[in-house]
Design a protein around this motif. Structure first.
Motif: not given
Length: 438
Positions: A43-56, A9-13, A118-123
């Motif tokens: 300008h700040s940019s953050m990305e969180l990916i968990w489980g698989n690369l499609d969930q972020k 269960f990878p977690i990438i930040f 803050w502009d938040i997009t999720a998939t």
């Protein structure tokens, strides 16, 4: 016995914050920086990916200062005090801001961010996450209901709750101690206007907020980092002009210098000092410098029309704007050539010179004043007009024999280098009382 096997269960930040070009930002601010209405952005940019690369979840932030806050800054006591300080005879000819507490507070306020987006997009959000952000929105709208300006917009397309587009925008009003908040979920827009700060200290006075290095609250990281280190005694500085000295322990005292001899302002107190910095008042009422770094002598001599003559071991070097000089060990120095093993280096920007050397020492000089920055290793080991740097503000007037002095004039006489580089007879103040060495 066989243990249970759990799937990976990878977690990438990832996080990235982009400020203005740091290499172009000086450590010392000019007076035009304080009077400018220039907008500063981060300008700040953050990305969180968990489980698989499609969930972020991806968050893009654009934050800036506001013209409203700058206008309010011009009415504060510390801004007006800083402007008065700069109009004094010892500061008025300098292009940099005075190194007074009022100017430190002004710079801290000037670069404070007050507009956040803050502009938040999720998939492919899990269902519990969809429920969580919807409930969080309901709770926030309930708390801020008295300030809510609901503006629904009709949309023909279906909103996908697992792939939301959320925009959060907040503007802080420093004069009114309120903020505006806009929440946008796809086409659903909710605005909350003039909300009081309440328990939040978003508009605390600079002397209250400088003790903490807050996350994403300043638009220029280099000046703010220096202010933070000054205020919290991590790195401290002494500043000498033709009329006053601000010591490492933040005591400012006036003095007069009626001779043309060099006077020690900063040195370590060892039997064989590793460095020593001397100043003298020149005929054109400016400040000259003579510094010894080991056995090497460096001089900055102010000339006419703001020109400064630079000498190393009595040899003149002409350093042009944005030029630099590394002084290597066992090699002759070459202008604008980098050496890996060097004793000190000098950088020029416009009419200012910066001299840095080991250990963690820096001199800033513009012909009208000199600022000496010292690291914590110098605490309690310092001599000169800049004080003993022991964090005790009650015994700054100490002469080379550890006798207590009474005035800045006596300090200037006591630390005068009268046995060399001086043709005048200097009468040192009498030793009235020995200061006990801790």
């Amino acid at each position: 016995y066989q243990s249970k096997t759990y799937p990976e269960f990878p977690i990438i930040f990832h996080m990235k914050t982009k400020y203005d070009d740091i290499s172009k930002i000086p450590l010392r601010l000019s007076i035009t920086d304080l009077t400018s209405v220039k907008e500063h952005k981060v300008h700040s940019s953050m990305e969180l990916i968990w489980g698989n690369l499609d969930q972020k979840i991806k968050i893009e932030g654009e934050h800036k200062t506001t013209a409203e806050a700058i206008n309010h800054l011009h009415s504060t006591w510390y801004y007006n005090t800083c402007m008065r300080d700069h109009s004094l005879p010892e500061w008025r000819h300098s292009e940099h801001i005075p190194t007074t507490d009022a100017c430190l507070y002004t710079a801290h306020d000037l670069f404070t961010l007050r507009h956040y987006t803050w502009d938040i997009t999720a998939t492919n959000l899990d269902q519990w996450m969809v429920t969580a952000y919807k409930k969080a929105g309901v709770v926030m709208k309930t708390i801020l209901f008295p300030f809510w300006q609901f503006m629904p917009e009709y949309t023909t397309h279906e909103i996908a709750p697992r792939q939301p587009n959320i925009r959060i925008e907040q503007t802080l009003h420093s004069e009114r101690n309120t903020f505006d908040l806009t929440l946008k979920l796809d086409k659903d827009v909710s605005r909350f206007m003039d909300v009081g700060y309440g328990l939040f200290h978003w508009n605390a006075e600079p002397y209250q907020s400088l003790s903490q290095l807050s996350f994403l609250t300043k638009s220029l990281i280099k000046p703010e980092m220096m202010n933070y280190m000054y205020y919290n005694n991590i790195l401290n500085h002494c500043h000498a002009t033709t009329k006053s000295v601000r010591t490492y322990d933040n005591v400012t005292y006036p003095y007069t210098m009626d001779h043309s001899c060099y006077t020690l302002i900063s040195s370590d107190c060892s039997e064989h000092p590793s460095f020593a910095v001397f100043i003298k008042k020149t005929e054109n009422n400016r400040v000259g410098i003579m510094a010894f770094i080991g056995d090497q002598k460096v001089e900055f001599i102010p000339m006419e029309t703001n020109r400064v003559q630079m000498k190393i071991n009595d040899q003149e070097f002409v350093l042009h704007d944005n030029g630099f000089l590394f002084f290597p060990k066992n090699k002759p120095p070459v202008l604008n050539k980098v050496f890996q093993n060097y004793l000190f280096k000098i950088i020029r920007r416009q009419n200012s010179f910066t001299l840095t050397f080991f250990p963690q020492m820096m001199l800033n000089y513009d012909g009208n004043s000199v600022q000496v920055l010292a690291g914590p290793q110098m605490k309690g080991q310092h001599c000169g007009m800049c004080g003993d740097y022991n964090r005790n503000t009650y015994h700054e007037f100490i002469d080379p024999q550890m006798c207590s002095l009474k005035t800045g004039d006596e300090m200037a006489l006591a630390w005068t280098l009268d046995n060399k580089y001086c043709s005048q007879k200097i009468t040192k103040p009498a030793c009235a009382m020995k200061e006990p060495i801790p």
